[in-house]
Scaffold this motif. Structure first.
Motif, mmCIF file in Angstrom:
data_model
loop_
_atom_site.group_PDB
_atom_site.id
_atom_site.type_symbol
_atom_site.label_atom_id
_atom_site.label_comp_id
_atom_site.label_asym_id
_atom_site.label_seq_id
_atom_site.Cartn_x
_atom_site.Cartn_y
_atom_site.Cartn_z
ATOM 1 N N GLY A 55 56.753 21.479 -76.682
ATOM 2 C CA GLY A 55 55.792 21.344 -77.140
ATOM 3 C C GLY A 55 54.414 19.487 -77.106
ATOM 4 O O GLY A 55 53.402 19.450 -77.787
ATOM 5 N N VAL A 56 54.395 19.498 -75.637
ATOM 6 C CA VAL A 56 53.852 18.164 -75.163
ATOM 7 C C VAL A 56 52.409 18.112 -74.452
ATOM 8 O O VAL A 56 51.748 17.893 -75.217
ATOM 9 N N ASN A 57 52.190 19.076 -74.791
ATOM 10 C CA ASN A 57 50.452 19.920 -74.354
ATOM 11 C C ASN A 57 49.939 19.728 -76.191
ATOM 12 O O ASN A 57 50.514 20.961 -76.500
ATOM 13 N N THR A 58 48.883 19.546 -76.822
ATOM 14 C CA THR A 58 48.676 19.505 -77.848
ATOM 15 C C THR A 58 47.068 20.728 -77.590
ATOM 16 O O THR A 58 47.148 21.098 -78.618
ATOM 17 N N GLY A 59 47.087 20.559 -77.059
ATOM 18 C CA GLY A 59 45.952 21.647 -76.711
ATOM 19 C C GLY A 59 44.503 21.461 -77.203
ATOM 20 O O GLY A 59 44.627 20.168 -77.632
ATOM 21 N N GLY A 60 44.190 22.409 -77.130
ATOM 22 C CA GLY A 60 42.011 22.092 -77.273
ATOM 23 C C GLY A 60 41.591 22.023 -76.072
ATOM 24 O O GLY A 60 41.910 22.961 -75.362
ATOM 25 N N ILE A 61 40.411 21.312 -76.150
ATOM 26 C CA ILE A 61 39.103 21.780 -74.859
ATOM 27 C C ILE A 61 39.183 20.512 -74.260
ATOM 28 O O ILE A 61 39.777 19.070 -74.383
ATOM 29 N N GLN A 62 39.789 20.753 -72.877
ATOM 30 C CA GLN A 62 39.517 19.842 -71.697
ATOM 31 C C GLN A 62 38.389 20.094 -70.763
ATOM 32 O O GLN A 62 38.103 21.398 -70.570
ATOM 33 N N VAL A 63 38.039 18.370 -70.333
ATOM 34 C CA VAL A 63 36.803 18.558 -69.054
ATOM 35 C C VAL A 63 37.824 18.064 -68.186
ATOM 36 O O VAL A 63 37.914 17.173 -68.113
ATOM 37 N N GLN A 64 36.898 18.990 -66.908
ATOM 38 C CA GLN A 64 38.322 18.828 -66.027
ATOM 39 C C GLN A 64 36.878 19.653 -64.622
ATOM 40 O O GLN A 64 35.927 19.943 -64.975
ATOM 41 N N GLU A 65 37.298 18.643 -63.546
ATOM 42 C CA GLU A 65 36.621 19.314 -61.935
ATOM 43 C C GLU A 65 36.761 20.280 -61.837
ATOM 44 O O GLU A 65 38.309 20.663 -61.839
ATOM 45 N N ALA A 66 36.166 21.323 -61.064
ATOM 46 C CA ALA A 66 36.251 22.353 -60.427
ATOM 47 C C ALA A 66 36.035 22.413 -58.757
ATOM 48 O O ALA A 66 35.281 21.732 -58.740
ATOM 49 N N PRO A 67 36.848 23.348 -58.073
ATOM 50 C CA PRO A 67 36.686 23.280 -56.270
ATOM 51 C C PRO A 67 34.975 23.074 -56.440
ATOM 52 O O PRO A 67 34.183 24.619 -57.345
ATOM 53 N N ILE A 68 34.150 22.685 -55.222
ATOM 54 C CA ILE A 68 33.060 23.146 -54.867
ATOM 55 C C ILE A 68 32.790 23.425 -53.501
ATOM 56 O O ILE A 68 33.640 23.005 -52.470
ATOM 57 N N HIS A 69 32.256 24.842 -52.817
ATOM 58 C CA HIS A 69 32.225 24.964 -52.004
ATOM 59 C C HIS A 69 32.288 24.158 -50.863
ATOM 60 O O HIS A 69 30.549 23.271 -50.685
ATOM 61 N N VAL A 70 32.554 23.848 -49.309
ATOM 62 C CA VAL A 70 32.388 22.376 -48.498
ATOM 63 C C VAL A 70 30.626 22.896 -47.616
ATOM 64 O O VAL A 70 30.599 21.835 -47.226
ATOM 65 N N SER A 71 29.678 24.438 -47.881
ATOM 66 C CA SER A 71 28.920 23.761 -47.584
ATOM 67 C C SER A 71 27.643 23.282 -48.402
ATOM 68 O O SER A 71 27.037 23.072 -48.084
ATOM 69 N N ASN A 72 27.933 22.952 -50.153
ATOM 70 C CA ASN A 72 27.578 22.230 -50.945
ATOM 71 C C ASN A 72 27.752 21.110 -51.051
ATOM 72 O O ASN A 72 26.756 20.459 -51.282
ATOM 73 N N VAL A 73 28.538 20.785 -49.413
ATOM 74 C CA VAL A 73 28.309 18.161 -49.758
ATOM 75 C C VAL A 73 28.472 18.250 -48.206
ATOM 76 O O VAL A 73 27.947 18.672 -47.503
ATOM 77 N N MET A 74 28.239 16.972 -48.564
ATOM 78 C CA MET A 74 27.944 15.830 -46.849
ATOM 79 C C MET A 74 28.519 14.810 -46.658
ATOM 80 O O MET A 74 28.238 14.424 -48.122
ATOM 81 N N VAL A 75 28.714 14.507 -46.507
ATOM 82 C CA VAL A 75 30.121 12.869 -46.274
ATOM 83 C C VAL A 75 28.452 12.383 -45.881
ATOM 84 O O VAL A 75 27.300 12.094 -45.172
ATOM 85 N N VAL A 76 28.778 11.057 -47.068
ATOM 86 C CA VAL A 76 27.653 10.137 -46.882
ATOM 87 C C VAL A 76 28.081 8.707 -45.765
ATOM 88 O O VAL A 76 28.981 8.315 -45.936
ATOM 89 N N ASP A 77 27.383 8.849 -45.539
ATOM 90 C CA ASP A 77 27.053 7.576 -43.867
ATOM 91 C C ASP A 77 27.468 6.384 -44.791
ATOM 92 O O ASP A 77 26.821 5.457 -45.792
#
Length: 114
Positions: A55-77
């Motif tokens: 019973g460690v996890n209380t349950g409910g709604i959690q907000v978290q990051e999901a993976p994004i495709h590498v073609s949709n991101v660019m490195v910042v100079d």
């Protein structure tokens, strides 16, 4: 499968999708699916059940990051704080009588090391 030019802890900017324009650090890189996990980008709500035998996890709604495709991101100079492409500079060093090849990632826009 091509080699990914984005590494963990890189500062990246989203260039396509619902989070276009947001910047964040790369948390994880998934080379087998060509996706990256970026801090604060592509956040989803996940419904979890209270559970387990302890019973460690209380349950409910959690907000978290999901993976994004590498073609949709660019490195910042690091100098101009704008998205840039990445190239590799190959140098040969002479150390203790041996030649060693050193590869360094470089920002195309400013020429600074990443």
């Amino acid at each position: 499968m091509a080699k990914m030019k984005i590494k963990k802890n890189d500062l990246v900017q989203v260039i396509a999708g619902k989070d276009k324009g947001l910047q964040g650090r790369v948390i994880a890189v998934y080379t087998e699916t060509d996706r990256v996990l970026v801090e604060g980008v592509n956040r989803i709500t996940k419904h979890t059940r209270a559970g387990g035998d302890r019973g460690v996890n209380t349950g409910g709604i959690q907000v978290q990051e999901a993976p994004i495709h590498v073609s949709n991101v660019m490195v910042v100079d690091p100098e101009t704080k704008t998205p840039t492409r990445v190239k590799t500079r190959v140098e040969t060093e002479e150390r203790e009588g041996r030649t060693k090849t050193v590869r360094t990632r470089v920002a195309v826009r400013s020429g600074k090391d990443l």
